[in-house]
Scaffold this active site. Structure first.
Site, short mmCIF file in Angstrom:
data_model
loop_
_atom_site.label_atom_id
_atom_site.label_comp_id
_atom_site.label_asym_id
_atom_site.label_seq_id
_atom_site.Cartn_x
_atom_site.Cartn_y
_atom_site.Cartn_z
CG HIS A 120 -9.32 -14.37 -27.63
ND1 HIS A 120 -8.07 -13.94 -27.28
CD2 HIS A 120 -9.49 -13.97 -28.92
CE1 HIS A 120 -7.51 -13.32 -28.30
NE2 HIS A 120 -8.36 -13.33 -29.32
CG ASP A 155 -13.80 -11.84 -27.05
OD1 ASP A 155 -14.32 -12.88 -26.61
OD2 ASP A 155 -13.17 -11.79 -28.13
CB ALA A 200 -8.16 -4.71 -28.80
NE ARG A 201 -3.74 -10.10 -29.10
CZ ARG A 201 -4.55 -10.57 -30.05
NH1 ARG A 201 -5.85 -10.45 -29.94
NH2 ARG A 201 -4.04 -11.19 -31.11
CD GLU A 226 -7.20 -13.84 -23.94
OE1 GLU A 226 -6.98 -14.62 -24.89
OE2 GLU A 226 -7.61 -12.70 -24.10
N GLY A 267 -13.72 -13.29 -30.51
CA GLY A 267 -13.87 -12.24 -31.53
C GLY A 267 -14.03 -12.77 -32.95
CB SER A 268 -11.79 -14.02 -35.37
OG SER A 268 -10.88 -14.79 -34.60
#
Ligand code: 8YV
Length: 321
Positions: A287, A264, A239-240, A269, A289-290
């Protein structure tokens, strides 16, 4: 508007998305994909009618307050909007949109990777092979934690939380969740609702964080929360980073109170705490995720559908402010 609206595109986007932007807008691209500071963003926004940013642009209250009057919309290329001060945008009458739905599958998929990677010691195993140090095998070699049939606690049962639950059911996991409100039966899919974390945490052998980053969720995953998890629980965060107290997590990983973490996302970051990489019981991704080709295209098209609506005088589908 007779002329094409001018759009500041802050990062380099997939070719198909940039082609559509070039066709329909007076698009100002960032071919070098350089990260803009707040001041640069403000300077580049002069003459633009809209901005298409990523989560890497810090559209805080001050930047939004100083945006040129001509800016009508901020069409985010992201589902998370914690980088963008929504109240400040509302005060300026600037429309803000995000890109939900299209990255749900990719992010849930990656959450399963984190879960499996952390539980089965994937980073450690990879490192052993890549460093040429794998020299033996024995029945007790590199034992991990079995995922199949275990209990998964999910904090935040929005679209991505729900999809993670669906995917985890493929591994016969028993799903428990905490959310601001209980989901309707059809969306719950048999998952067990916990009104408070007090009852969710003690039975979460695995815990997946899927809540948004808000003032209420900052450092939600902290020493107090960790103390209520079963010994040797495994945690994943796609998520964050802000929702995790990283000091508390590092302590728990060092002591083994948390057996492993799949992460992730991080607080600052891409400057992640070096301690995370030094630990064997972490499975770390930057990061992603997507980050699939399919999803990046879909995110771009969704952001453009929102922009098209704004400039056609329609309500955009994904308006968040
Ligand atoms: C994106 C994300 O890669 O959409 C989000 O909120 O966290 C990521 O999956 C990124 O935000 C793109 O701007």
């Amino acid at each position: 508007m007779n002329r094409k609206p001018a759009v500041l595109v802050t990062r380099k986007l997939p070719p198909n998305v940039e082609a559509r932007l070039a066709r329909d807008y007076d698009a100002r691209f960032n071919a070098a994909d350089r990260l803009y500071s707040g001041e640069e963003l403000l300077a580049l926004s002069e003459g633009a009618d809209a901005i298409l940013p990523c989560h890497t642009e810090h559209l805080n209250a001050e930047v939004i307050r100083r945006l040129p009057d001509r800016i009508r919309a901020i069409a985010n290329f992201s589902v998370g909007v914690d980088h963008c001060d929504l109240d400040a945008a509302r005060q300026r009458g600037i429309i803000v949109t995000n890109t939900p739905d299209v990255l749900t599958d990719a992010t849930a998929e990656l959450t399963m990777l984190l879960l499996l990677g952390a539980a089965r010691r994937a980073s450690e195993g990879e490192r052993l092979i890549r460093s040429g140090q794998w020299s033996t095998w024995s029945p007790s070699f590199m034992l991990g934690t079995q995922v199949t049939g275990k209990r998964l606690g999910i904090i935040g049962m929005g679209r991505i939380g729900q999809m993670t639950a669906r995917r985890a059911r493929g591994l016969d996991m028993e799903i428990h969740y905490h959310n601001r409100s209980r989901l309707p039966d059809a969306l719950e899919g048999g998952a067990i609702y916990h009104e408070s974390l007090d009852s969710l945490l003690p039975l979460s052998e695995f815990l997946a964080l899927h809540c948004p980053n808000t003032p209420e969720t900052q450092n939600l995953f902290n020493a107090d929360l960790i103390a209520r998890l079963p010994d040797g629980a495994i945690v994943v965060n796609s998520a964050r980073g802000n929702i995790v107290d990283e000091d508390a997590l590092l302590d728990a990983l060092r002591s083994g109170r948390i057996a492993a973490a799949g992460l992730d996302v991080f607080k600052d970051e891409p400057h992640i705490r070096p301690e995370f990489a030094k630990l064997d019981n972490t499975f770390l991704l930057p990061h992603l995720g997507s980050a699939t080709r399919e999803t990046r295209d879909a995110m771009g098209y969704r952001a453009l559908d929102n922009l098209d609506a704004v400039f056609a005088g329609r309500e955009p589908m994904d308006r968040v402010a």
